[in-house]
Design a protein around this motif. Structure first.
Motif, PDB file in Angstrom:
ATOM      1  N   LYS A  38      -4.282 -43.290   9.520  1.00 18.76           N
ATOM      2  CA  LYS A  38      -1.819 -43.371   8.221  1.00 18.76           C
ATOM      3  C   LYS A  38      -2.747 -44.483   7.321  1.00 18.76           C
ATOM      4  O   LYS A  38      -2.066 -43.325   5.756  1.00 18.76           O
ATOM      5  CB  LYS A  38      -1.652 -43.467   9.109  1.00 18.76           C
ATOM      6  N   PHE A  39      -3.815 -44.978   7.155  1.00 19.27           N
ATOM      7  CA  PHE A  39      -3.472 -46.001   5.610  1.00 19.27           C
ATOM      8  C   PHE A  39      -4.616 -44.388   5.046  1.00 19.27           C
ATOM      9  O   PHE A  39      -3.939 -44.726   3.313  1.00 19.27           O
ATOM     10  CB  PHE A  39      -4.833 -46.465   6.460  1.00 19.27           C
ATOM     11  N   ILE A  40      -5.009 -43.412   5.394  1.00 26.27           N
ATOM     12  CA  ILE A  40      -5.587 -42.553   4.015  1.00 26.27           C
ATOM     13  C   ILE A  40      -4.469 -42.281   3.364  1.00 26.27           C
ATOM     14  O   ILE A  40      -4.049 -41.743   2.026  1.00 26.27           O
ATOM     15  CB  ILE A  40      -5.685 -41.132   5.086  1.00 26.27           C
ATOM     16  N   GLN A  41      -2.801 -41.753   3.912  1.00 23.59           N
ATOM     17  CA  GLN A  41      -2.149 -41.329   2.740  1.00 23.59           C
ATOM     18  C   GLN A  41      -1.494 -42.071   2.148  1.00 23.59           C
ATOM     19  O   GLN A  41      -1.207 -41.452   0.921  1.00 23.59           O
ATOM     20  CB  GLN A  41      -0.615 -42.191   4.248  1.00 23.59           C
ATOM     21  N   LYS A  42      -1.410 -43.400   1.926  1.00 20.32           N
ATOM     22  CA  LYS A  42      -1.268 -44.472   1.203  1.00 20.32           C
ATOM     23  C   LYS A  42      -2.410 -44.528  -0.015  1.00 20.32           C
ATOM     24  O   LYS A  42      -2.533 -45.072  -0.999  1.00 20.32           O
ATOM     25  CB  LYS A  42      -1.265 -45.591   1.666  1.00 20.32           C
ATOM     26  N   ASP A  43      -3.351 -43.328   0.351  1.00 20.21           N
ATOM     27  CA  ASP A  43      -4.930 -44.178  -0.475  1.00 20.21           C
ATOM     28  C   ASP A  43      -5.645 -42.448  -0.728  1.00 20.21           C
ATOM     29  O   ASP A  43      -6.790 -43.467  -0.538  1.00 20.21           O
ATOM     30  CB  ASP A  43      -5.981 -44.992  -0.318  1.00 20.21           C
ATOM     31  N   ARG A  44      -5.257 -42.339  -0.777  1.00 24.24           N
ATOM     32  CA  ARG A  44      -6.107 -40.294  -0.808  1.00 24.24           C
ATOM     33  C   ARG A  44      -6.239 -40.130  -1.861  1.00 24.24           C
ATOM     34  O   ARG A  44      -7.766 -39.733  -1.441  1.00 24.24           O
ATOM     35  CB  ARG A  44      -4.379 -39.460  -0.892  1.00 24.24           C
ATOM     36  N   GLU A  45      -6.190 -40.609  -2.862  1.00 26.98           N
ATOM     37  CA  GLU A  45      -7.505 -40.513  -3.779  1.00 26.98           C
ATOM     38  C   GLU A  45      -8.951 -40.957  -3.717  1.00 26.98           C
ATOM     39  O   GLU A  45      -9.702 -40.661  -3.927  1.00 26.98           O
ATOM     40  CB  GLU A  45      -7.504 -40.935  -5.263  1.00 26.98           C
ATOM     41  N   ALA A  46      -8.820 -42.087  -3.065  1.00 27.64           N
ATOM     42  CA  ALA A  46     -10.369 -43.137  -2.769  1.00 27.64           C
ATOM     43  C   ALA A  46     -10.735 -41.973  -1.836  1.00 27.64           C
ATOM     44  O   ALA A  46     -12.060 -42.393  -1.890  1.00 27.64           O
ATOM     45  CB  ALA A  46      -9.993 -44.264  -2.482  1.00 27.64           C
ATOM     46  N   TRP A  47     -10.096 -42.090  -0.295  1.00 29.12           N
ATOM     47  CA  TRP A  47     -10.230 -41.594   0.451  1.00 29.12           C
ATOM     48  C   TRP A  47     -11.588 -39.189   0.422  1.00 29.12           C
ATOM     49  O   TRP A  47     -11.820 -39.320   1.435  1.00 29.12           O
ATOM     50  CB  TRP A  47      -9.647 -41.212   1.581  1.00 29.12           C
ATOM     51  N   TYR A  48     -10.585 -39.319  -0.617  1.00 31.45           N
ATOM     52  CA  TYR A  48     -10.574 -37.884  -0.653  1.00 31.45           C
ATOM     53  C   TYR A  48     -12.292 -37.392  -0.765  1.00 31.45           C
ATOM     54  O   TYR A  48     -13.639 -36.558   0.265  1.00 31.45           O
ATOM     55  CB  TYR A  48     -10.415 -37.376  -1.371  1.00 31.45           C
ATOM     56  N   PRO A  49     -13.338 -38.349  -1.572  1.00 30.83           N
ATOM     57  CA  PRO A  49     -14.287 -38.355  -1.340  1.00 30.83           C
ATOM     58  C   PRO A  49     -15.024 -38.417   0.132  1.00 30.83           C
ATOM     59  O   PRO A  49     -16.243 -38.235   0.131  1.00 30.83           O
ATOM     60  CB  PRO A  49     -14.748 -39.239  -2.384  1.00 30.83           C
ATOM     61  N   TRP A  50     -14.436 -39.505   0.478  1.00 28.76           N
ATOM     62  CA  TRP A  50     -15.544 -39.467   1.752  1.00 28.76           C
ATOM     63  C   TRP A  50     -14.979 -38.594   2.643  1.00 28.76           C
ATOM     64  O   TRP A  50     -16.244 -38.267   3.277  1.00 28.76           O
ATOM     65  CB  TRP A  50     -14.623 -41.228   2.532  1.00 28.76           C
ATOM     66  N   GLY A  70      -8.548 -47.024  13.342  1.00 27.66           N
ATOM     67  CA  GLY A  70      -7.143 -47.077  12.725  1.00 27.66           C
ATOM     68  C   GLY A  70      -5.939 -48.351  12.300  1.00 27.66           C
ATOM     69  O   GLY A  70      -5.564 -48.109  11.206  1.00 27.66           O
ATOM     70  N   TYR A  71      -5.886 -48.629  13.783  1.00 27.75           N
ATOM     71  CA  TYR A  71      -4.955 -49.442  13.641  1.00 27.75           C
ATOM     72  C   TYR A  71      -5.205 -51.774  13.451  1.00 27.75           C
ATOM     73  O   TYR A  71      -4.241 -51.270  12.589  1.00 27.75           O
ATOM     74  CB  TYR A  71      -4.757 -49.483  15.132  1.00 27.75           C
ATOM     75  N   ALA A  72      -6.528 -51.250  13.195  1.00 24.09           N
ATOM     76  CA  ALA A  72      -7.109 -52.657  12.995  1.00 24.09           C
ATOM     77  C   ALA A  72      -6.915 -52.987  11.410  1.00 24.09           C
ATOM     78  O   ALA A  72      -6.508 -52.344  10.711  1.00 24.09           O
ATOM     79  CB  ALA A  72      -8.124 -53.317  13.359  1.00 24.09           C
ATOM     80  N   SER A  73      -6.120 -54.092  11.047  1.00 26.34           N
ATOM     81  CA  SER A  73      -6.007 -54.563   9.242  1.00 26.34           C
ATOM     82  C   SER A  73      -7.341 -54.615   8.974  1.00 26.34           C
ATOM     83  O   SER A  73      -8.334 -55.637   9.246  1.00 26.34           O
ATOM     84  CB  SER A  73      -5.779 -55.416   9.281  1.00 26.34           C
ATOM     85  N   MET A  74      -8.352 -54.146   7.901  1.00 23.74           N
ATOM     86  CA  MET A  74      -9.177 -54.020   7.178  1.00 23.74           C
ATOM     87  C   MET A  74      -9.335 -53.185   5.983  1.00 23.74           C
ATOM     88  O   MET A  74      -8.455 -52.810   5.704  1.00 23.74           O
ATOM     89  CB  MET A  74     -10.926 -53.912   8.300  1.00 23.74           C
ATOM     90  N   ASP A  75     -10.376 -54.649   5.357  1.00 24.58           N
ATOM     91  CA  ASP A  75     -10.098 -53.801   3.592  1.00 24.58           C
ATOM     92  C   ASP A  75     -10.821 -52.556   4.140  1.00 24.58           C
ATOM     93  O   ASP A  75     -11.236 -51.515   4.951  1.00 24.58           O
ATOM     94  CB  ASP A  75     -11.304 -54.163   3.202  1.00 24.58           C
ATOM     95  N   ARG A  76     -10.768 -51.360   2.970  1.00 25.57           N
ATOM     96  CA  ARG A  76     -11.402 -49.746   2.862  1.00 25.57           C
ATOM     97  C   ARG A  76     -12.668 -49.715   2.998  1.00 25.57           C
ATOM     98  O   ARG A  76     -13.199 -49.228   3.780  1.00 25.57           O
ATOM     99  CB  ARG A  76     -11.031 -49.121   1.569  1.00 25.57           C
ATOM    100  N   GLU A  77     -13.544 -50.841   2.894  1.00 27.11           N
ATOM    101  CA  GLU A  77     -15.007 -50.900   2.536  1.00 27.11           C
ATOM    102  C   GLU A  77     -15.700 -51.053   4.002  1.00 27.11           C
ATOM    103  O   GLU A  77     -16.291 -49.881   4.065  1.00 27.11           O
ATOM    104  CB  GLU A  77     -15.361 -51.655   1.276  1.00 27.11           C
ATOM    105  N   ARG A  78     -14.657 -51.745   4.715  1.00 25.99           N
ATOM    106  CA  ARG A  78     -14.664 -52.018   5.875  1.00 25.99           C
ATOM    107  C   ARG A  78     -15.245 -50.910   6.858  1.00 25.99           C
ATOM    108  O   ARG A  78     -15.538 -50.303   7.778  1.00 25.99           O
ATOM    109  CB  ARG A  78     -14.303 -53.273   6.569  1.00 25.99           C
ATOM    110  N   ARG A  79     -13.716 -50.282   6.691  1.00 26.80           N
ATOM    111  CA  ARG A  79     -13.287 -48.995   7.599  1.00 26.80           C
ATOM    112  C   ARG A  79     -13.823 -48.320   6.616  1.00 26.80           C
ATOM    113  O   ARG A  79     -14.165 -47.020   7.934  1.00 26.80           O
ATOM    114  CB  ARG A  79     -11.457 -49.105   7.154  1.00 26.80           C
ATOM    115  N   MET A  80     -14.481 -47.982   6.077  1.00 22.07           N
ATOM    116  CA  MET A  80     -15.094 -46.906   5.803  1.00 22.07           C
ATOM    117  C   MET A  80     -16.329 -46.645   6.563  1.00 22.07           C
ATOM    118  O   MET A  80     -17.327 -45.587   6.960  1.00 22.07           O
ATOM    119  CB  MET A  80     -15.538 -46.340   4.543  1.00 22.07           C
ATOM    120  N   GLN A  81     -17.299 -47.796   6.666  1.00 24.10           N
ATOM    121  CA  GLN A  81     -18.176 -48.559   7.472  1.00 24.10           C
ATOM    122  C   GLN A  81     -18.290 -48.519   8.599  1.00 24.10           C
ATOM    123  O   GLN A  81     -19.054 -47.805   8.923  1.00 24.10           O
ATOM    124  CB  GLN A  81     -18.851 -49.724   7.145  1.00 24.10           C
TER     125      GLN A  81
END
Length: 233
Positions: free
Chosen positions: A115-127, A81-92
């Motif tokens: 908390k990154f989900i809050q700023k990118d909700r449309e992308a994380w919703y299907p996940w 949650g805290y580390a800086s990474m792109d969405r694809e890596r975070r999902m993995q």
């Protein structure tokens, strides 16, 4: 711990042992029935450690083998949650992490760190829907808690209620997670949520848990709490 130093597994466990307390271990173990490998480190200390690791070589840290200690798994989830990474890596990383969750504390604390989900909700919703559909106790609860934390607003309310109403699972922590999420919907949107509860979308046990959670809220008036007794099934 130096900011860019790569931590070994034993160094990490040694750090956790230094932070542990036997009295807290005994107390916390009582809240986590079935979880045996607990050192006894308080969550604020785990968060502090996770933030330090996230600023350094978090990639190496996440690949470290662990011995299944509660605190080891918790910190790994927090680092994701805290580390800086792109969405694809975070999902993995989360795809690998979520199946390891075996108690409500790791589930809820790590979901609240995403908390990154809050700023990118449309992308994380299907996940999150995918995690719900996996059907295991804590994959469902992780999805429910994350939806509760980051989607409970007017835009997403109807979708959330539909999701919560469609969950059928006998595990206690799924039912309690759904009840908790519905109670937050009520606190923020009382009229619509009360109407929805009257339509009886939830199974009886989860429905009654949700009503009880609402009645326990400090944000609901005493008078309303008395009225809500009539919603019990």
């Amino acid at each position: 711990m130096e900011e860019k130093k790569s931590l070994t597994a034993e160094e990490f466990r040694s750090t956790l042992r230094e932070l542990s307390s036997e009295s807290y271990r005994e107390f916390h173990a009582g809240l986590l029935p079935g979880t045996e490998k607990i050192m006894g480190v308080r969550v604020p200390e785990l968060r502090k450690l996770a933030r330090q690791i996230a600023k350094g070589d978090w990639q190496s840290f996440l690949s470290l083998p662990d011995e299944g200690w509660y605190e080891e798994i918790m910190v790994k989830g927090m680092v994701i949650g805290y580390a800086s990474m792109d969405r694809e890596r975070r999902m993995q990383e989360l795809d690998a992490f979520v199946p390891r969750i075996d108690n409500w504390a790791v589930c809820d604390c790590c979901a609240s760190t995403c908390k990154f989900i809050q700023k990118d909700r449309e992308a994380w919703y299907p996940w999150l829907l995918e995690k719900r559909n996996q059907g295991t106790e804590f994959s469902i609860r992780f999805a429910v808690v994350a939806l509760m934390d980051y989607y409970t607003d007017e835009t997403w309310l109807e979708q959330l209620l539909e999701i919560y109403g469609g969950i059928r699972h006998e595990a206690y922590y799924v039912k309690m997670g759904v009840a908790w999420a519905v109670s937050l919907c009520y606190v923020r949107f009382p009229e619509r949520t009360e109407e929805w509860l009257k339509e009886q979308h939830l199974d009886v046990t989860t429905h009654n848990m949700a009503v009880q959670k609402i009645r326990e809220s400090r944000r609901v008036s005493r008078e309303k709490k008395e009225e809500l007794k009539a919603l019990k099934r």
